[in-house]
Design an enzyme around this catalytic site. Structure first.
Site, PDB file in Angstrom:
ATOM      1  N   SER A  16       0.790  -1.229   0.000  1.00  0.00           N
ATOM      2  CA  SER A  16       0.000   0.000   0.000  1.00  0.00           C
ATOM      3  C   SER A  16       0.821   1.277   0.000  1.00  0.00           C
ATOM      4  CB  SER A  16      -0.943   0.011   1.188  1.00  0.00           C
ATOM      5  OG  SER A  16      -0.213   0.190   2.377  1.00  0.00           O
ATOM      6  N   HIS A  46      -5.463  -4.293  -0.654  1.00  0.00           N
ATOM      7  CA  HIS A  46      -5.433  -3.129  -1.558  1.00  0.00           C
ATOM      8  C   HIS A  46      -5.736  -3.504  -2.998  1.00  0.00           C
ATOM      9  CE1 HIS A  46      -4.273  -0.165   1.388  1.00  0.00           C
ATOM     10  NE2 HIS A  46      -3.572  -1.131   1.943  1.00  0.00           N
ATOM     11  N   LYS A  64     -12.035  -0.938   2.319  1.00  0.00           N
ATOM     12  CA  LYS A  64     -11.324  -0.063   1.374  1.00  0.00           C
ATOM     13  C   LYS A  64     -12.144   0.018   0.086  1.00  0.00           C
ATOM     14  CE  LYS A  64      -7.223  -0.468   4.110  1.00  0.00           C
ATOM     15  NZ  LYS A  64      -5.937  -1.090   4.424  1.00  0.00           N
TER      16      LYS A  64
HETATM   17  C1  LIG Z   1      -5.539  -1.571   5.871  1.00  0.00           C
HETATM   18  C2  LIG Z   1      -4.799  -2.888   5.801  1.00  0.00           C
HETATM   19  C3  LIG Z   1      -5.217  -3.990   6.543  1.00  0.00           C
HETATM   20  C4  LIG Z   1      -6.282  -3.864   7.574  1.00  0.00           C
HETATM   21  O1  LIG Z   1      -7.543  -3.793   7.009  1.00  0.00           O
HETATM   22  P1  LIG Z   1      -8.702  -3.011   7.821  1.00  0.00           P
HETATM   23  O2  LIG Z   1      -9.943  -3.568   7.256  1.00  0.00           O
HETATM   24  O3  LIG Z   1      -8.488  -1.563   7.562  1.00  0.00           O
HETATM   25  O4  LIG Z   1      -8.505  -3.359   9.260  1.00  0.00           O
HETATM   26  C5  LIG Z   1      -4.611  -5.204   6.327  1.00  0.00           C
HETATM   27  N1  LIG Z   1      -3.596  -5.334   5.444  1.00  0.00           N
HETATM   28  C6  LIG Z   1      -3.138  -4.283   4.741  1.00  0.00           C
HETATM   29  C7  LIG Z   1      -2.019  -4.483   3.790  1.00  0.00           C
HETATM   30  C8  LIG Z   1      -3.709  -3.029   4.909  1.00  0.00           C
HETATM   31  O5  LIG Z   1      -3.227  -1.978   4.257  1.00  0.00           O
END
Ligand SMILES: *Cc1c(COP(=O)(O)O)cnc(C)c1O
Length: 407
Positions: free
Chosen positions: A188, A216, A247
């Site tokens: 990310s 992502h 997301k």
């Molecule tokens: C944001 C993120 C998570 C966590 O996901 P959430 O639903 O926001 O708790 C897990 N892995 C990666 C790579 C992330 O960027």
């Protein structure tokens, strides 16, 4: 010990380094996102958000909102229990089916967030598999690292996306030792993508399981939004795919998709799954609607790609340094925490543009950046305003520009 002084001193250190985090107070405008109202003390202003992980604007999609309203009206606010004790509503059952189908797996399992799904699944797997060795990519997300750490399993970190290094570590182990290769598809902060096919080939050769975080990528890549593994035809080679509903799907929650036995195993042994209240029914209904929509619509994905290309091209035209990567994430490198914060503040103050500065420990010191995430709900005019503002601030901060490519 004076506890309060201790806390204050640690915070003062963070401020001195420029790494103290200040949250932007935002009121997102449904129907007009990425527009929002921002408040700082008594100052109220309209801003355009350029750093959201609501990558496709699904957080305001009419199908998603309608499904959430309907579930809220039919079933009320909360699930009312853990999954085991009265908290499994029909909405949860449908959502898990939808997720299993999305990833071509036998089953899926919901968690309250992506963080919790990584933490719970990795810690359970790595602690319960006898003598398990975890092979973890050096840039894995904090939720994966914490899950592995909590398992107390033996862990070896391989250099980021370096399959030669991964193979070296695998080859040094007995073939019959349980091994779990943990990695992400789209990383990310740099926006680069893992060589999934090569990693799967190594997993097969050395008898390892594969654990892929597609947080992502889900919703964004592949013909049905199943992620990079779907796009590359590799979903069946991954033992466990983990994703988020928070997301690109625009709601909240996390999940894993895997074989029926593996999901049942996590369901039965993971404390982070068992001992917590299930997601609200309306959340499950909204996520289901979002996934269904993105399975059959590529309009959002296509428009996002177009906006990403436009922003990159315009930044390049005026020499603003950004990382060239194969994803939708545009890191604009500043390389200094104080300047990074300053530019972010000025963008907000003077231009009504909100991009949160990304500083240590999210990224290594010296690689501080503005992480820009264009979406289908940004207009070409939004893009022009963004690039003009960045050009102006680059000059004012006397930051270096990239040489303009010779035509
Ligand atoms: C944001 C993120 C998570 C966590 O996901 P959430 O639903 O926001 O708790 C897990 N892995 C990666 C790579 C992330 O960027």
């Amino acid at each position: 010990m004076n506890y309060q002084d201790f806390f204050e001193n640690k915070l003062a250190d963070l401020r001195d380094e420029g790494n103290y985090r200040v949250f932007a107070d935002l009121e997102r405008h449904q129907g007009a996102f990425p527009k929002a109202t921002n408040r700082i003390d008594d100052v109220v202003r309209e801003v355009t958000i350029w750093c959201s992980n609501d990558y496709l604007g699904m957080g305001q999609h009419p199908d998603v909102l309608a499904a959430m309203h309907e579930a809220l009206d039919l079933s009320g606010a909360g699930a009312g229990g853990t999954r085991n004790i009265s908290g499994t509503t029909h909405y949860h059952v449908l959502l898990e089916k939808e997720l299993a189908d999305l990833h071509g797996k036998q089953d899926a399992l919901l968690f309250t967030s992506g963080y919790v799904s990584n933490w719970a699944a990795l810690s359970t797997l790595a602690s319960r598999l006898p003598d398990c060795l975890v092979l973890s990519d050096a840039l894995n997300h904090s939720s994966m690292i914490e899950g592995i750490r909590h398992s107390r399993a033996d862990c070896k970190v391989w250099r980021h996306n370096d399959v030669a290094h991964l193979e070296e570590l695998l080859a040094a182990q007995p073939l019959d030792r349980p091994k779990l290769i943990a990695f992400e598809s789209v990383y990310s902060m740099d926006g680069d993508i893992a060589p999934i096919a090569e990693i799967c080939a190594l997993a097969a050769k050395y008898n390892a399981m594969t654990y892929l975080d597609e947080v992502h990528a889900v919703g964004l890549y592949g013909p049905r939004g199943g992620g990079i593994a779907e796009r590359e035809g590799l979903m069946d080679q991954i033992t466990l795919i983990e994703g988020t509903l928070g997301k690109a799907f625009g709601v909240v929650g996390g999940y894993i998709a895997a074989s029926a036995a593996l999901c049942d195993f996590i369901r039965s042994f993971a404390s982070g799954f068992i001992f917590t209240t299930a997601l609200p029914p309306a959340v499950a209904a909204g996520a289901t609607a979002s996934i269904r929509h993105l399975k059959q619509s590529r309009v959002e994905r296509d428009l996002q790609k177009l906006r990403v290309a436009e922003v990159r091209e315009k930044l390049t035209e005026i020499g603003i340094p950004h990382v060239d990567n194969p994803s939708h994430i545009i890191p604009v490198m500043v390389g200094d925490p104080v300047k990074c914060k300053f530019i972010s503040d000025m963008l907000l103050d003077e231009f009504g543009i909100y991009i949160q500065p990304i500083n240590y420990p999210t990224v290594p010191k010296g690689t501080e950046r503005l992480r820009i995430t264009p979406s289908p709900v940004h207009t070409p005019e939004d893009v022009d305003r963004l690039v003009t503002a960045l050009g102006d601030l680059w000059t004012r901060c006397q930051l270096a520009r990239m040489p303009i490519a010779a035509q």
